[in-house]
Design a protein around this motif. Sequence first.
Motif, mmCIF file in Angstrom:
data_model
loop_
_atom_site.group_PDB
_atom_site.id
_atom_site.type_symbol
_atom_site.label_atom_id
_atom_site.label_comp_id
_atom_site.label_asym_id
_atom_site.label_seq_id
_atom_site.Cartn_x
_atom_site.Cartn_y
_atom_site.Cartn_z
ATOM 1 N N HIS A 271 0.809 -1.218 0.000
ATOM 2 C CA HIS A 271 0.000 0.000 0.000
ATOM 3 C C HIS A 271 0.844 1.271 0.000
ATOM 4 O O HIS A 271 0.309 2.360 0.174
ATOM 5 N N MET A 272 2.134 1.116 -0.180
ATOM 6 C CA MET A 272 3.010 2.280 -0.249
ATOM 7 C C MET A 272 2.710 3.084 -1.523
ATOM 8 O O MET A 272 2.678 2.524 -2.616
ATOM 9 N N PRO A 273 2.477 4.398 -1.421
ATOM 10 C CA PRO A 273 2.201 5.193 -2.623
ATOM 11 C C PRO A 273 3.365 5.145 -3.599
ATOM 12 O O PRO A 273 4.528 5.160 -3.196
ATOM 13 N N GLY A 274 3.054 5.091 -4.876
ATOM 14 C CA GLY A 274 4.091 5.057 -5.898
ATOM 15 C C GLY A 274 4.547 6.444 -6.294
ATOM 16 O O GLY A 274 4.056 7.464 -5.792
ATOM 17 N N ASN A 275 5.497 6.494 -7.224
ATOM 18 C CA ASN A 275 6.049 7.782 -7.663
ATOM 19 C C ASN A 275 4.994 8.672 -8.305
ATOM 20 O O ASN A 275 5.013 9.896 -8.124
ATOM 21 N N ASP A 276 4.075 8.080 -9.064
ATOM 22 C CA ASP A 276 3.045 8.884 -9.728
ATOM 23 C C ASP A 276 2.190 9.625 -8.709
ATOM 24 O O ASP A 276 1.833 10.797 -8.903
ATOM 25 N N PHE A 277 1.850 8.968 -7.622
ATOM 26 C CA PHE A 277 1.042 9.605 -6.595
ATOM 27 C C PHE A 277 1.816 10.727 -5.901
ATOM 28 O O PHE A 277 1.274 11.791 -5.597
ATOM 29 N N ILE A 278 3.090 10.501 -5.660
ATOM 30 C CA ILE A 278 3.889 11.457 -4.901
ATOM 31 C C ILE A 278 4.112 12.755 -5.671
ATOM 32 O O ILE A 278 4.064 13.851 -5.108
ATOM 33 N N ILE A 279 4.348 12.649 -6.990
ATOM 34 C CA ILE A 279 4.724 13.848 -7.744
ATOM 35 C C ILE A 279 3.539 14.544 -8.400
ATOM 36 O O ILE A 279 3.671 15.669 -8.885
ATOM 37 N N ARG A 280 2.363 13.924 -8.421
ATOM 38 C CA ARG A 280 1.236 14.574 -9.089
ATOM 39 C C ARG A 280 0.696 15.720 -8.226
ATOM 40 O O ARG A 280 0.835 15.734 -7.004
ATOM 41 N N MET A 281 0.069 16.665 -8.888
ATOM 42 C CA MET A 281 -0.490 17.822 -8.195
ATOM 43 C C MET A 281 -1.839 17.457 -7.580
ATOM 44 O O MET A 281 -2.676 16.820 -8.220
ATOM 45 N N PRO A 282 -2.104 17.871 -6.331
ATOM 46 C CA PRO A 282 -3.422 17.617 -5.729
ATOM 47 C C PRO A 282 -4.491 18.476 -6.384
ATOM 48 O O PRO A 282 -4.219 19.584 -6.879
ATOM 49 N N GLN A 283 -5.709 17.964 -6.408
ATOM 50 C CA GLN A 283 -6.835 18.684 -6.993
ATOM 51 C C GLN A 283 -7.720 19.250 -5.882
ATOM 52 O O GLN A 283 -7.928 18.613 -4.851
ATOM 53 N N GLN A 284 -8.217 20.446 -6.099
ATOM 54 C CA GLN A 284 -9.062 21.098 -5.123
ATOM 55 C C GLN A 284 -10.288 20.235 -4.812
ATOM 56 O O GLN A 284 -10.999 19.798 -5.714
ATOM 57 N N GLY A 285 -10.517 19.979 -3.522
ATOM 58 C CA GLY A 285 -11.685 19.205 -3.117
ATOM 59 C C GLY A 285 -11.532 17.712 -3.276
ATOM 60 O O GLY A 285 -12.491 16.967 -3.028
ATOM 61 N N GLU A 286 -10.365 17.233 -3.679
ATOM 62 C CA GLU A 286 -10.168 15.795 -3.875
ATOM 63 C C GLU A 286 -10.191 15.078 -2.534
ATOM 64 O O GLU A 286 -9.485 15.468 -1.597
ATOM 65 N N PRO A 287 -10.993 14.025 -2.391
ATOM 66 C CA PRO A 287 -11.054 13.314 -1.110
ATOM 67 C C PRO A 287 -9.841 12.417 -0.916
ATOM 68 O O PRO A 287 -9.112 12.108 -1.862
ATOM 69 N N GLY A 288 -9.630 12.012 0.314
ATOM 70 C CA GLY A 288 -8.600 11.032 0.611
ATOM 71 C C GLY A 288 -7.235 11.619 0.850
ATOM 72 O O GLY A 288 -6.264 10.869 0.944
ATOM 73 N N LEU A 289 -7.112 12.957 0.937
ATOM 74 C CA LEU A 289 -5.811 13.568 1.158
ATOM 75 C C LEU A 289 -5.739 14.223 2.533
ATOM 76 O O LEU A 289 -5.162 15.289 2.717
ATOM 77 N N ASP A 290 -6.344 13.557 3.504
ATOM 78 C CA ASP A 290 -6.371 14.103 4.872
ATOM 79 C C ASP A 290 -5.365 13.426 5.789
ATOM 80 O O ASP A 290 -5.382 13.632 6.999
ATOM 81 N N GLY A 291 -4.487 12.611 5.207
ATOM 82 C CA GLY A 291 -3.489 11.925 6.012
ATOM 83 C C GLY A 291 -3.936 10.588 6.546
ATOM 84 O O GLY A 291 -3.168 9.887 7.196
ATOM 85 N N GLY A 292 -5.154 10.190 6.266
ATOM 86 C CA GLY A 292 -5.662 8.904 6.744
ATOM 87 C C GLY A 292 -5.319 7.775 5.801
ATOM 88 O O GLY A 292 -4.672 7.961 4.768
ATOM 89 N N SER A 293 -5.768 6.577 6.152
ATOM 90 C CA SER A 293 -5.474 5.376 5.355
ATOM 91 C C SER A 293 -6.302 5.361 4.095
ATOM 92 O O SER A 293 -7.479 5.753 4.085
ATOM 93 N N PHE A 294 -5.698 4.896 2.999
ATOM 94 C CA PHE A 294 -6.415 4.682 1.743
ATOM 95 C C PHE A 294 -7.110 3.335 1.724
ATOM 96 O O PHE A 294 -7.891 3.036 0.826
ATOM 97 N N PHE A 295 -6.812 2.474 2.686
ATOM 98 C CA PHE A 295 -7.279 1.082 2.628
ATOM 99 C C PHE A 295 -7.945 0.710 3.948
ATOM 100 O O PHE A 295 -7.493 -0.163 4.668
ATOM 101 N N LYS A 296 -9.031 1.386 4.269
ATOM 102 C CA LYS A 296 -9.784 1.081 5.474
ATOM 103 C C LYS A 296 -10.707 -0.104 5.233
ATOM 104 O O LYS A 296 -11.191 -0.307 4.144
#
Length: 296
Positions: A271-296
């Motif tokens: 579940h470690m984020p890959g390079n594409d996730f790390i370098i891409r720009m965040p989008q306004q209002g995009e969910p899941g970027l609050d520091g919590g788990s992606f795999f609940k």
Amino acid sequence: MRSIPLNFAAHMAEGTTTLCHCWKLIRQDGHTFGFTDHDRDLAFGGTIFTARSGLEAAEATAELGFAVGGGEVAGALMSAGLTEDDISSGRYDDASVETWLVNWSNVEERLLLDIGSIGEIRRADGSFVAELRGVMHRLDEERGRLFRATCSADLGDAKCGVNLSSTAYADTGTVTRTDGALGIVASDIGFADNWCTGGKLTWLTGDNAGLSVEIKVHRAINGVDEFDLWQRAPQAIKVGDTFRVTAGCDKTHGMCRRKFNNIVNFRGFPHMPGNDFIIRMPQQGEPGLDGGSFFK
């Protein structure tokens, strides 16, 4: 600072010296060989240093700090020393090498110059040049556990725990057809198509007995198994040679779970984020970027 034996220092202080180089080579399998650039054999420390090898110092370097020093030795490929077949088989890979400066008229007067290991070996026209790497090159090697999505263990080792002696993951076969180097055909191995892709093939009999190579592709069609190997066999493969093959593993979370039912020992971080996730720009209002788990 290096400590020089008193008897050797006394010899160096004389007007005339009788010095030569000796190399003690210790392979990973424990076999030990001695070579010298003197014109007759010498013996000390339980090792005979042969003059028939034609070995001589070609180059030597020393570096300050943590830089890697080393050197080179050159010689002829002879039965009394290094042979081309042994080199091609990888028997000298990372072998330990002690370099000595020896008074050939009294071998008790000697100085250990360096301890290193065999690096690259270049071969041409019946001769070779072997690179000697200083001990500092170990600092360039990866050590410890790597944090990555795929498993850091090797299939069948203590960390993995899969029993490769089980008939579910290993089988033996006999060559029925071959191109002599990279491809073999056998019958009745008993595994499904692609089961051994990425696995290991170990020769049990024949001129390559004891050597292992990774399997590039395994095809099983109508009871006939075809294996393409990643590395050319140093000796010609012959019909009738026997071998042992093991299952392949691509070190992914899914294969560990489905093929080996060994997820409890999986040593990766799927579940470690890959390079594409790390370098891409965040989008306004995009969910899941609050520091919590992606795999609940």
